[in-house]
Design a protein around this motif. Structure first.
Motif, PDB file in Angstrom:
ATOM      1  N   TYR A 157     -10.410  -9.182  11.881  1.00 15.89           N
ATOM      2  CA  TYR A 157      -9.904  -7.512  11.608  1.00 15.89           C
ATOM      3  C   TYR A 157      -9.443  -7.949  10.339  1.00 15.89           C
ATOM      4  O   TYR A 157      -8.133  -8.904  10.040  1.00 15.89           O
ATOM      5  N   LEU A 158     -10.226  -7.510   9.528  1.00 25.39           N
ATOM      6  CA  LEU A 158     -10.665  -7.194   8.026  1.00 25.39           C
ATOM      7  C   LEU A 158      -9.345  -6.229   7.032  1.00 25.39           C
ATOM      8  O   LEU A 158      -9.473  -5.500   7.656  1.00 25.39           O
ATOM      9  N   VAL A 159      -8.434  -6.396   6.703  1.00 22.95           N
ATOM     10  CA  VAL A 159      -7.508  -4.982   5.893  1.00 22.95           C
ATOM     11  C   VAL A 159      -6.884  -5.334   4.636  1.00 22.95           C
ATOM     12  O   VAL A 159      -6.397  -5.897   4.580  1.00 22.95           O
ATOM     13  N   ARG A 160      -7.206  -3.819   3.658  1.00 23.99           N
ATOM     14  CA  ARG A 160      -6.623  -4.121   2.755  1.00 23.99           C
ATOM     15  C   ARG A 160      -5.875  -3.089   2.968  1.00 23.99           C
ATOM     16  O   ARG A 160      -5.423  -2.026   3.403  1.00 23.99           O
ATOM     17  N   HIS A 161      -4.484  -3.708   1.891  1.00 24.13           N
ATOM     18  CA  HIS A 161      -3.112  -3.098   2.014  1.00 24.13           C
ATOM     19  C   HIS A 161      -2.919  -1.604   1.806  1.00 24.13           C
ATOM     20  O   HIS A 161      -4.191  -1.160   1.317  1.00 24.13           O
ATOM     21  N   ALA A 162      -1.803  -1.029   2.373  1.00 24.27           N
ATOM     22  CA  ALA A 162      -1.312   0.334   2.525  1.00 24.27           C
ATOM     23  C   ALA A 162      -1.778   0.560   0.579  1.00 24.27           C
ATOM     24  O   ALA A 162      -1.537  -0.417   0.134  1.00 24.27           O
ATOM     25  N   LYS A 163      -1.989   1.823   0.370  1.00 23.50           N
ATOM     26  CA  LYS A 163      -1.868   2.371  -0.742  1.00 23.50           C
ATOM     27  C   LYS A 163       0.070   2.184  -1.483  1.00 23.50           C
ATOM     28  O   LYS A 163       1.131   2.355  -0.766  1.00 23.50           O
ATOM     29  N   SER A 164      -0.650   1.302  -2.841  1.00 20.48           N
ATOM     30  CA  SER A 164       0.994   0.995  -3.510  1.00 20.48           C
ATOM     31  C   SER A 164       1.175   1.951  -4.303  1.00 20.48           C
ATOM     32  O   SER A 164       1.138   3.264  -4.847  1.00 20.48           O
ATOM     33  N   ASP A 165       2.307   1.925  -4.570  1.00 19.22           N
ATOM     34  CA  ASP A 165       3.816   2.925  -5.792  1.00 19.22           C
ATOM     35  C   ASP A 165       3.321   2.141  -7.211  1.00 19.22           C
ATOM     36  O   ASP A 165       3.471   1.228  -7.223  1.00 19.22           O
ATOM     37  N   TRP A 166       3.084   2.882  -8.339  1.00 16.74           N
ATOM     38  CA  TRP A 166       2.667   2.439  -9.361  1.00 16.74           C
ATOM     39  C   TRP A 166       3.335   3.320 -10.221  1.00 16.74           C
ATOM     40  O   TRP A 166       3.462   3.079 -11.270  1.00 16.74           O
ATOM     41  N   GLY A 167       4.270   3.260  -9.733  1.00 19.78           N
ATOM     42  CA  GLY A 167       6.378   4.727 -10.229  1.00 19.78           C
ATOM     43  C   GLY A 167       6.062   3.497 -11.598  1.00 19.78           C
ATOM     44  O   GLY A 167       7.042   4.133 -13.014  1.00 19.78           O
ATOM     45  N   PRO A 204       6.036   0.837 -14.113  1.00 16.64           N
ATOM     46  CA  PRO A 204       4.694   0.449 -15.468  1.00 16.64           C
ATOM     47  C   PRO A 204       5.474  -1.092 -15.579  1.00 16.64           C
ATOM     48  O   PRO A 204       5.165  -2.413 -15.900  1.00 16.64           O
ATOM     49  N   MET A 205       6.911  -1.659 -15.175  1.00 20.46           N
ATOM     50  CA  MET A 205       7.385  -2.577 -15.610  1.00 20.46           C
ATOM     51  C   MET A 205       7.559  -3.711 -14.691  1.00 20.46           C
ATOM     52  O   MET A 205       7.834  -4.707 -14.671  1.00 20.46           O
ATOM     53  N   LEU A 206       6.948  -3.217 -13.318  1.00 26.57           N
ATOM     54  CA  LEU A 206       7.009  -4.194 -12.279  1.00 26.57           C
ATOM     55  C   LEU A 206       5.723  -4.811 -11.940  1.00 26.57           C
ATOM     56  O   LEU A 206       4.915  -4.004 -12.349  1.00 26.57           O
ATOM     57  N   ASP A 207       6.214  -6.044 -12.229  1.00 24.15           N
ATOM     58  CA  ASP A 207       4.803  -7.032 -11.854  1.00 24.15           C
ATOM     59  C   ASP A 207       3.814  -6.693 -10.286  1.00 24.15           C
ATOM     60  O   ASP A 207       3.852  -6.082  -9.320  1.00 24.15           O
ATOM     61  N   ASP A 208       2.779  -6.832 -10.748  1.00 25.42           N
ATOM     62  CA  ASP A 208       1.786  -6.069  -9.409  1.00 25.42           C
ATOM     63  C   ASP A 208       1.954  -7.066  -8.014  1.00 25.42           C
ATOM     64  O   ASP A 208       1.909  -6.330  -7.382  1.00 25.42           O
ATOM     65  N   HIS A 209       2.779  -8.396  -8.046  1.00 29.91           N
ATOM     66  CA  HIS A 209       2.705  -9.161  -6.701  1.00 29.91           C
ATOM     67  C   HIS A 209       3.964  -7.791  -5.926  1.00 29.91           C
ATOM     68  O   HIS A 209       3.984  -7.868  -5.027  1.00 29.91           O
ATOM     69  N   GLU A 210       4.775  -7.156  -6.849  1.00 32.84           N
ATOM     70  CA  GLU A 210       6.000  -6.883  -6.308  1.00 32.84           C
ATOM     71  C   GLU A 210       5.809  -5.286  -6.137  1.00 32.84           C
ATOM     72  O   GLU A 210       6.687  -4.708  -5.281  1.00 32.84           O
ATOM     73  N   ARG A 211       4.838  -4.582  -6.428  1.00 36.07           N
ATOM     74  CA  ARG A 211       4.737  -3.242  -6.003  1.00 36.07           C
ATOM     75  C   ARG A 211       4.635  -2.730  -4.258  1.00 36.07           C
ATOM     76  O   ARG A 211       4.242  -3.323  -3.661  1.00 36.07           O
ATOM     77  N   PRO A 212       5.745  -2.181  -4.322  1.00 34.93           N
ATOM     78  CA  PRO A 212       5.366  -1.863  -2.601  1.00 34.93           C
ATOM     79  C   PRO A 212       4.945  -0.789  -2.380  1.00 34.93           C
ATOM     80  O   PRO A 212       4.042  -0.026  -3.393  1.00 34.93           O
ATOM     81  N   LEU A 213       4.705   0.009  -1.358  1.00 29.77           N
ATOM     82  CA  LEU A 213       4.358   1.091  -0.853  1.00 29.77           C
ATOM     83  C   LEU A 213       4.385   2.153  -0.936  1.00 29.77           C
ATOM     84  O   LEU A 213       6.256   2.272  -1.602  1.00 29.77           O
ATOM     85  N   ASN A 214       3.802   3.025  -1.704  1.00 27.03           N
ATOM     86  CA  ASN A 214       4.151   4.607  -1.425  1.00 27.03           C
ATOM     87  C   ASN A 214       4.346   5.333   0.255  1.00 27.03           C
ATOM     88  O   ASN A 214       4.085   4.368   0.936  1.00 27.03           O
ATOM     89  N   ASP A 215       4.281   6.654  -0.339  1.00 23.39           N
ATOM     90  CA  ASP A 215       5.368   7.365   0.594  1.00 23.39           C
ATOM     91  C   ASP A 215       3.624   7.286   1.462  1.00 23.39           C
ATOM     92  O   ASP A 215       3.737   7.153   2.730  1.00 23.39           O
ATOM     93  N   ALA A 235       0.951  -5.848   0.501  1.00 19.98           N
ATOM     94  CA  ALA A 235       0.046  -6.684   1.651  1.00 19.98           C
ATOM     95  C   ALA A 235       1.292  -6.890   2.793  1.00 19.98           C
ATOM     96  O   ALA A 235       0.868  -6.185   4.161  1.00 19.98           O
ATOM     97  N   ARG A 236       2.679  -7.579   2.726  1.00 20.23           N
ATOM     98  CA  ARG A 236       3.263  -8.027   3.403  1.00 20.23           C
ATOM     99  C   ARG A 236       4.209  -6.779   4.472  1.00 20.23           C
ATOM    100  O   ARG A 236       4.569  -6.606   5.510  1.00 20.23           O
ATOM    101  N   SER A 237       3.688  -5.393   2.978  1.00 20.11           N
ATOM    102  CA  SER A 237       4.756  -4.280   3.949  1.00 20.11           C
ATOM    103  C   SER A 237       3.747  -3.674   5.408  1.00 20.11           C
ATOM    104  O   SER A 237       4.078  -3.294   6.040  1.00 20.11           O
ATOM    105  N   THR A 238       2.342  -3.269   4.422  1.00 16.51           N
ATOM    106  CA  THR A 238       1.528  -3.327   5.218  1.00 16.51           C
ATOM    107  C   THR A 238       1.533  -3.955   7.090  1.00 16.51           C
ATOM    108  O   THR A 238       0.948  -3.123   8.023  1.00 16.51           O
ATOM    109  N   ALA A 239       0.730  -5.312   6.956  1.00 12.98           N
ATOM    110  CA  ALA A 239       1.361  -6.777   7.384  1.00 12.98           C
ATOM    111  C   ALA A 239       2.380  -6.449   8.718  1.00 12.98           C
ATOM    112  O   ALA A 239       2.743  -6.199   9.781  1.00 12.98           O
ATOM    113  N   ARG A 240       3.516  -6.593   8.283  1.00 10.46           N
ATOM    114  CA  ARG A 240       4.700  -5.990   9.153  1.00 10.46           C
ATOM    115  C   ARG A 240       5.110  -4.794  10.064  1.00 10.46           C
ATOM    116  O   ARG A 240       4.847  -4.231  11.211  1.00 10.46           O
ATOM    117  N   LEU A 241       5.170  -3.183   9.063  1.00 15.74           N
ATOM    118  CA  LEU A 241       4.416  -2.065   9.819  1.00 15.74           C
ATOM    119  C   LEU A 241       2.789  -2.479  10.920  1.00 15.74           C
ATOM    120  O   LEU A 241       3.593  -1.188  11.993  1.00 15.74           O
TER     121      LEU A 241
END
Length: 161
Positions: free
Chosen positions: A5-15, A17-28, A59-65
């Protein structure tokens, strides 16, 4: 025969702009879509032996959910730096390194690599939206035998389906 199974992570939060790409969380929406996709997989009886995810927060959040809904313990979820921003070939290399005792594996990562990996593995090119799940049958006895063209695209599911 293996199932990947190949999964693209769920929608992330771009709110932030100072957050590093690696650290962006999932949005609602991402926080809703990942468990919903997990429930769809569970209804089909999907139970990966291992989930391997990028180390990026989204990605980690998607995998854990997904793991939580599928009843997969944290000890069966592995984080790999190699999946962050990996190419299609890099993603398939991660799959080729899986333990042969695993019959069903799930990789969670990012585009364009995930879409490219589907194309390289199956010869069918699909642009994966966020939280898309692709099921591939891989005609190999050992994950190390996984190469371009050894997979068959069985299903593509997205949150909008």
């Amino acid at each position: 025969m293996k199932t990947l199974y190949l999964v693209r992570h769920a929608k992330s939060d771009w709110g932030d702009p100072m957050l590093d790409d690696h650290e962006r969380p999932l949005n609602d929406r991402g926080l809703r879509d990942a468990p919903a996709m997990g429930h769809r997989l569970a209804e089909r009886g999907v139970a990966p032996d291992r989930i391997v995810t990028s180390t990026a927060v989204r990605a980690r959040s998607t995998a854990r959910l997904l793991a939580r809904v599928l009843g997969i313990g944290d000890d069966h979820v592995v984080e790999l730096d190699e999946l962050y921003a990996a190419s299609g070939r890099g993603i398939l290399n991660v799959a080729a390194d899986l333990d042969d005792e695993l019959g069903v594996a799930m990789l969670v990562g990012h585009n364009p690599g995930m879409s490219d990996a589907v194309g390289e593995l199956t010869g069918e090119w699909v642009e994966l939206p966020t939280c898309a799940v692709v099921e591939c049958r891989v005609d190999v006895d050992s994950w190390a035998e996984l190469v371009e063209g050894t997979g068959e695209l069985l299903a593509v599911d997205t949150p909008k389906h």
